[in-house]
Design an enzyme around this catalytic site. Structure first.
Site, PDB file in Angstrom:
ATOM      1  N   HIS A  84       0.914  -1.123   0.002  1.00 50.18           N
ATOM      2  CA  HIS A  84      -0.045   0.060   0.054  1.00 50.18           C
ATOM      3  C   HIS A  84       0.955   1.265   0.047  1.00 50.18           C
ATOM      4  CE1 HIS A  84      -3.391   2.397   0.933  1.00 50.18           C
ATOM      5  NE2 HIS A  84      -2.909   2.986   1.644  1.00 50.18           N
ATOM      6  N   ASP A 163     -15.366   2.513   7.040  1.00 52.66           N
ATOM      7  CA  ASP A 163     -14.427   3.626   6.665  1.00 52.66           C
ATOM      8  C   ASP A 163     -14.879   4.544   5.716  1.00 52.66           C
ATOM      9  OD1 ASP A 163     -11.497   4.536   6.555  1.00 52.66           O
ATOM     10  OD2 ASP A 163     -11.931   3.716   4.640  1.00 52.66           O
ATOM     11  N   ARG A 170     -14.977  12.797   7.484  1.00 53.68           N
ATOM     12  CA  ARG A 170     -13.648  13.594   7.651  1.00 53.68           C
ATOM     13  C   ARG A 170     -13.200  14.524   6.512  1.00 53.68           C
ATOM     14  NH1 ARG A 170      -9.731   8.555   7.739  1.00 53.68           N
ATOM     15  NH2 ARG A 170      -8.177  10.383   7.834  1.00 53.68           N
ATOM     16  N   SER A 185      -7.977   4.101   9.236  1.00 55.73           N
ATOM     17  CA  SER A 185      -8.469   3.833   7.811  1.00 55.73           C
ATOM     18  C   SER A 185      -7.741   2.868   6.842  1.00 55.73           C
ATOM     19  CB  SER A 185      -8.757   5.362   7.399  1.00 55.73           C
ATOM     20  OG  SER A 185      -8.861   5.549   5.985  1.00 55.73           O
ATOM     21  N   LYS A 189      -8.867  -1.508   5.972  1.00 59.45           N
ATOM     22  CA  LYS A 189      -8.966  -1.990   4.241  1.00 59.45           C
ATOM     23  C   LYS A 189      -7.836  -3.117   3.868  1.00 59.45           C
ATOM     24  CE  LYS A 189      -9.203   2.497   3.106  1.00 59.45           C
ATOM     25  NZ  LYS A 189      -9.313   3.744   2.958  1.00 59.45           N
TER      26      LYS A 189
HETATM   27  N1  URA Z   1      -6.061   6.972   2.632  1.00 56.31           N
HETATM   28  C1  URA Z   1      -7.031   6.252   3.430  1.00 56.31           C
HETATM   29  O1  URA Z   1      -7.258   5.314   2.926  1.00 56.31           O
HETATM   30  N2  URA Z   1      -7.403   6.852   4.586  1.00 56.31           N
HETATM   31  C2  URA Z   1      -6.973   8.151   5.093  1.00 56.31           C
HETATM   32  O2  URA Z   1      -7.585   8.494   6.009  1.00 56.31           O
HETATM   33  C3  URA Z   1      -5.846   8.634   4.349  1.00 56.31           C
HETATM   34  C4  URA Z   1      -5.329   8.119   3.250  1.00 56.31           C
END
Ligand code: URA
Length: 433
Positions: A84, A163, A170, A185, A189
């Site tokens: 990621h 999320d 947010r 967050s 995932k």
């Molecule tokens: N990427 C994400 O998936 N979540 C965040 O809060 C910031 C960047």
């Protein structure tokens, strides 16, 4: 004892740590629509000011992971890996790394995202290959990884729905920029996507979420800790995002550069980041035991055509038209504009944020989730920080339609600074294992 959202907001407002039960309560009830946005907004702002400790962040990641489907990859033999990136400009590493690792026997089961704002997304990039299907049912996704070792798909709508809802809130309440919220967050995932070993590429610099190395280290350490507590093999590397990665920015342009790299013709910085992440994952997957040997094997697979063949297998398996890849320049807009150096000297800065914005103005990215992206536009930067230019040399070629050309030109000219000093940037700054 009954819990009440107002008490939990007050507890966080007063700087106290929440329990796992309290965090579960917030996430479950918010996802089900039982906590209104105004209370959740107040809660998020309390977190913004008072932060969360590592335990709270982990509980939050786990609660969000469990708000939807958790993909079970256990039917695929071997160690499943994932990577990621916290988002950058010109970051097409996944397009190269996935086939590269799969060509060496690693199982790469990847759910990727779309671009938003100045950063690109792997799924948009793949869609610039005619026919490539980014949506696969989970069963087919798993079967493809079993058959050819790799699948790259869009994130299913049922992964971490909490999320998704929270991120949208947010975004409009000025609470994106909070390290525990970003870490939980991202990790919710990653944990829901089912891989056993994960490498996080935490970007630092102008073009990144984290502008300072100190913040990037905090974010990286927190994500590694959340992943470990959830039983994953975790590594984070900190890499520079002061200038864009590689040369090409824009969807089809990045596929083009990925193809060049998979054929052994990649730019040095892009190859270095890809090989660094790849070497960690080759070790995690148990395919190599020595980091330097792993790197050599990765370089060989980029040179000898095996990684590119795996990329073709991936594209074919997901319905893409292989003929379109024979000459990837055909995927680009025919209309181009050149940007020339206005003076002589060394390139001292290529502000990645402004370059990303320029690509977005041309149509390569989206400002809101609903915007359509133009897949064939973007820019090719011919030089990197430290290069020497003469007045009139070509700095960049823009691939354009009718949108945003003047604005993009201005952004690019102010992003590229020319001076007397030859700077060398450190690309791979730190490893957290
Ligand atoms: N990427 C994400 O998936 N979540 C965040 O809060 C910031 C960047």
């Amino acid at each position: 004892m009954n819990m009440h959202m107002i008490d939990i907001i007050a507890k966080k407002r007063d700087g106290n740590a929440l329990t796992q039960q309290e965090i579960d309560f917030v996430i479950k009830n918010y996802t089900q629509g039982l906590i209104p946005d105004y209370q959740m907004s107040a809660f998020l702002m309390a977190v913004y000011f008072n932060q969360m400790n590592d335990e709270e962040s982990t509980y939050l990641a786990l609660a969000m992971r469990d708000s939807g489907d958790v993909i079970d990859l256990s039917s695929i033999e071997g160690v499943k890996v994932d990577k990621h990136s916290t988002g950058g400009v010109g970051d097409k590493v996944t397009l190269i790394l996935g086939p590269l690792l799969a060509s060496l026997g690693v199982k790469f089961a990847k759910m990727s995202g779309r671009g938003l704002g100045h950063t690109g997304g792997t799924i948009d990039k793949l869609e610039s290959i005619p026919g490539y299907k980014v949506e696969l049912p989970v069963k087919k996704f798993i079967k493809q990884v079993q058959d050819i070792g790799i699948a790259i798909v869009g994130q299913s709508g049922d992964v971490a729905p909490a999320d998704k809802k929270l991120y949208a809130l947010r975004d409009v309440t000025a609470t994106v920029d909070v390290i525990p919220l970003i870490a939980s967050s991202i990790m919710s995932k990653k944990l829901a996507s089912g891989a056993d070993a994960i490498v996080l590429d935490v970007k630092v610099g102008h073009g990144a979420f984290m502008k300072t190395e100190e913040d990037a280290i905090k974010l990286a350490e927190l994500m590694v800790s959340i992943g470990r507590l959830a039983g994953k093999q975790m590594t984070a590397i900190l890499t520079g995002m002061d200038e864009p990665l590689g040369h090409k920015i824009g969807n089809a342009l990045e596929v083009y550069e990925a193809i060049e790299t998979l054929n052994g013709q990649g730019p040095k910085d892009l190859v270095a980041v890809t090989v660094e992440i790849g070497a960690h994952l080759l070790l995690d997957a148990g395919i190599e035991s020595d980091f330097e040997t792993a790197k050599i094997r990765l370089h060989e697979a980029l040179q000898n055509g095996t990684a590119y063949q795996k990329f073709l297998d991936l594209v074919e398996a997901q319905g893409g038209n292989l003929n379109a890849l024979d000459d990837p320049s055909k995927l680009l807009s025919k209309k181009t504009v050149s940007i020339l150096a206005e003076k002589e000297g060394y390139i001292t800065d290529i502000n990645a944020l402004d370059i990303g914005k320029a690509a977005m103005r041309l149509g390569a990215g989206r400002e809101t989730k609903e915007d359509l992206v133009l897949l064939d536009v973007g820019l090719d930067l011919h030089l990197k920080i430290g290069s020497y230019v003469k007045k009139g040399d070509k700095l960049a070629t823009l691939y354009v339609r009718d949108k945003g050309i003047e604005e993009a030109k201005k952004l690019i000219l102010s992003a590229i600074q020319i001076g007397n000093e030859q700077k060398h940037l450190e690309l791979i700054r730190k490893t957290i294992k």
